[in-house]
Motif scaffolding. Structure first.
Motif, PDB file in Angstrom:
ATOM      1  N   VAL A 108      -8.656  -8.874   6.299  1.00  0.00           N
ATOM      2  CA  VAL A 108      -7.282  -8.460   6.563  1.00  0.00           C
ATOM      3  C   VAL A 108      -7.036  -7.323   5.576  1.00  0.00           C
ATOM      4  O   VAL A 108      -7.113  -7.520   4.363  1.00  0.00           O
ATOM      5  N   VAL A 109      -6.789  -6.146   6.097  1.00  0.00           N
ATOM      6  CA  VAL A 109      -6.549  -4.988   5.252  1.00  0.00           C
ATOM      7  C   VAL A 109      -5.044  -4.784   5.142  1.00  0.00           C
ATOM      8  O   VAL A 109      -4.358  -4.607   6.148  1.00  0.00           O
ATOM      9  N   VAL A 110      -4.544  -4.823   3.909  1.00  0.00           N
ATOM     10  CA  VAL A 110      -3.133  -4.618   3.622  1.00  0.00           C
ATOM     11  C   VAL A 110      -2.987  -3.183   3.132  1.00  0.00           C
ATOM     12  O   VAL A 110      -3.548  -2.820   2.095  1.00  0.00           O
ATOM     13  N   THR A 111      -2.262  -2.376   3.899  1.00  0.00           N
ATOM     14  CA  THR A 111      -2.186  -0.957   3.555  1.00  0.00           C
ATOM     15  C   THR A 111      -0.775  -0.400   3.683  1.00  0.00           C
ATOM     16  O   THR A 111      -0.054  -0.721   4.629  1.00  0.00           O
ATOM     17  N   PRO A 112      -0.413   0.464   2.740  1.00  0.00           N
ATOM     18  CA  PRO A 112       0.810   1.239   2.929  1.00  0.00           C
ATOM     19  C   PRO A 112       0.484   2.466   3.771  1.00  0.00           C
ATOM     20  O   PRO A 112      -0.693   2.768   4.022  1.00  0.00           O
ATOM     21  N   GLU A 113       1.524   3.142   4.189  1.00  0.00           N
ATOM     22  CA  GLU A 113       1.346   4.433   4.837  1.00  0.00           C
ATOM     23  C   GLU A 113       1.825   5.516   3.886  1.00  0.00           C
ATOM     24  O   GLU A 113       2.977   5.505   3.458  1.00  0.00           O
ATOM     25  N   PHE A 168      -4.966  -5.981  10.401  1.00  0.00           N
ATOM     26  CA  PHE A 168      -4.181  -5.133   9.510  1.00  0.00           C
ATOM     27  C   PHE A 168      -2.773  -5.665   9.295  1.00  0.00           C
ATOM     28  O   PHE A 168      -2.113  -6.118  10.235  1.00  0.00           O
ATOM     29  N   VAL A 169      -2.329  -5.557   8.051  1.00  0.00           N
ATOM     30  CA  VAL A 169      -0.934  -5.764   7.687  1.00  0.00           C
ATOM     31  C   VAL A 169      -0.533  -4.463   7.006  1.00  0.00           C
ATOM     32  O   VAL A 169      -1.087  -4.099   5.968  1.00  0.00           O
ATOM     33  N   SER A 170       0.401  -3.755   7.614  1.00  0.00           N
ATOM     34  CA  SER A 170       0.770  -2.435   7.110  1.00  0.00           C
ATOM     35  C   SER A 170       2.259  -2.386   6.791  1.00  0.00           C
ATOM     36  O   SER A 170       3.048  -3.145   7.335  1.00  0.00           O
ATOM     37  N   TYR A 171       2.592  -1.461   5.906  1.00  0.00           N
ATOM     38  CA  TYR A 171       3.992  -1.304   5.539  1.00  0.00           C
ATOM     39  C   TYR A 171       4.287   0.152   5.244  1.00  0.00           C
ATOM     40  O   TYR A 171       3.389   0.938   4.921  1.00  0.00           O
ATOM     41  N   GLY A 172       5.537   0.499   5.417  1.00  0.00           N
ATOM     42  CA  GLY A 172       5.982   1.867   5.182  1.00  0.00           C
ATOM     43  C   GLY A 172       7.437   1.987   5.572  1.00  0.00           C
ATOM     44  O   GLY A 172       8.135   0.991   5.753  1.00  0.00           O
ATOM     45  N   TYR A 173       7.869   3.199   5.721  1.00  0.00           N
ATOM     46  CA  TYR A 173       9.251   3.476   6.081  1.00  0.00           C
ATOM     47  C   TYR A 173       9.291   3.894   7.539  1.00  0.00           C
ATOM     48  O   TYR A 173       8.550   4.768   7.957  1.00  0.00           O
ATOM     49  N   ARG A 174      10.116   3.222   8.289  1.00  0.00           N
ATOM     50  CA  ARG A 174      10.323   3.428   9.726  1.00  0.00           C
ATOM     51  C   ARG A 174       9.080   3.103  10.558  1.00  0.00           C
ATOM     52  O   ARG A 174       9.151   2.307  11.458  1.00  0.00           O
ATOM     53  N   SER A 175       7.948   3.717  10.304  1.00  0.00           N
ATOM     54  CA  SER A 175       6.771   3.524  11.153  1.00  0.00           C
ATOM     55  C   SER A 175       6.048   2.209  10.882  1.00  0.00           C
ATOM     56  O   SER A 175       5.122   1.868  11.612  1.00  0.00           O
ATOM     57  N   GLU A 185      -3.848   3.306  12.470  1.00  0.00           N
ATOM     58  CA  GLU A 185      -4.612   4.089  13.453  1.00  0.00           C
ATOM     59  C   GLU A 185      -5.714   4.902  12.772  1.00  0.00           C
ATOM     60  O   GLU A 185      -6.817   5.036  13.320  1.00  0.00           O
ATOM     61  N   GLN A 186      -5.435   5.434  11.601  1.00  0.00           N
ATOM     62  CA  GLN A 186      -6.474   6.143  10.845  1.00  0.00           C
ATOM     63  C   GLN A 186      -7.588   5.183  10.433  1.00  0.00           C
ATOM     64  O   GLN A 186      -8.776   5.503  10.517  1.00  0.00           O
ATOM     65  N   LEU A 187      -7.208   3.986   9.987  1.00  0.00           N
ATOM     66  CA  LEU A 187      -8.200   2.990   9.571  1.00  0.00           C
ATOM     67  C   LEU A 187      -9.054   2.523  10.743  1.00  0.00           C
ATOM     68  O   LEU A 187     -10.258   2.264  10.574  1.00  0.00           O
ATOM     69  N   ARG A 188      -8.474   2.400  11.914  1.00  0.00           N
ATOM     70  CA  ARG A 188      -9.268   2.001  13.083  1.00  0.00           C
ATOM     71  C   ARG A 188     -10.411   2.983  13.319  1.00  0.00           C
ATOM     72  O   ARG A 188     -11.532   2.592  13.642  1.00  0.00           O
ATOM     73  N   THR A 189     -10.140   4.266  13.162  1.00  0.00           N
ATOM     74  CA  THR A 189     -11.170   5.290  13.336  1.00  0.00           C
ATOM     75  C   THR A 189     -12.278   5.125  12.295  1.00  0.00           C
ATOM     76  O   THR A 189     -13.464   5.166  12.626  1.00  0.00           O
TER      77      THR A 189
END
Length: 182
Positions: free
Chosen positions: A74-79, A106-113, A120-124
């Motif tokens: 499980v990858v925890v990532t900010p944007e 993935f568990v991601s966090y950021g503002y609005r998005s 999507e970048q990590l999937r690549t």
């Protein structure tokens, strides 16, 4: 059946980050499952060199050993600027074969998005490393003011972990029957 070892990789190393809280939250949810044994791998706990060395350092080996031992991630990532942090890319690049034929959620966090651009970048990147990424993930909008442990986030985490555990089990069985060819 022995529980699957899932590495919860906290990708941000910034001071004042929320990634460690998010990582502990998702690891706590995973720990409540009988089929999963989560291990938090926080990149802030590693003393990686500023440049990629000719030979792996003990810290690089310690990280790649965690990747090798995991059945899934499980990858925890900010944007950050519509992508993921350099600290996470650096760590990902230290391993190669260790990632092969394993799943990632993935568990991601950021503002609005909610960090979806980073995912999507990590999937690549993970496609190149022969990692199967699961469809569902968890997103956190830091501007919304919603508690991290909301009902809809818990549901999203359970769905992602269901998919991750299925793939981790299937790929572990497959790797046991036949070595993966890259």
């Amino acid at each position: 059946m022995e529980p699957l070892r899932i590495a919860v990789i906290v990708g941000s190393t910034r001071q004042g980050r929320v990634g460690d809280d998010v990582g502990r939250w998702v690891a706590g949810i995973a720990a409540g499952r009988a089929d999963v044994r989560p291990v938090v791998v926080d990149l802030a706990d590693y003393d990686f060199p500023p440049r990629h060395p000719e030979q792996p350092t003990p810290e690089i080996r310690r990280f790649t050993d965690q990747v090798a031992a995991a059945d899934g991630f499980v990858v925890v990532t900010p944007e950050y600027n519509r992508s993921f942090p350099a600290s996470l890319k650096q760590a990902i690049d230290y391993a190669y074969d260790e990632w092969h034929a394993k799943p990632a959620g993935f568990v991601s966090y950021g503002y609005r998005s909610e960090g979806f651009h980073a995912v999507e970048q990590l999937r690549t990147v993970f496609t190149e490393l022969h990692v199967m990424t699961v469809r569902n993930g968890v997103g956190v909008n830091l501007l919304a003011g919603e508690p991290l442990d909301s009902e809809h986030r818990r549901c999203a985490a359970h769905t992602m972990l269901d998919q991750l555990a299925w793939w981790a089990s299937a790929l572990k069985d497959a790797r046991g029957r036949r070595p993966y060819v890259s």
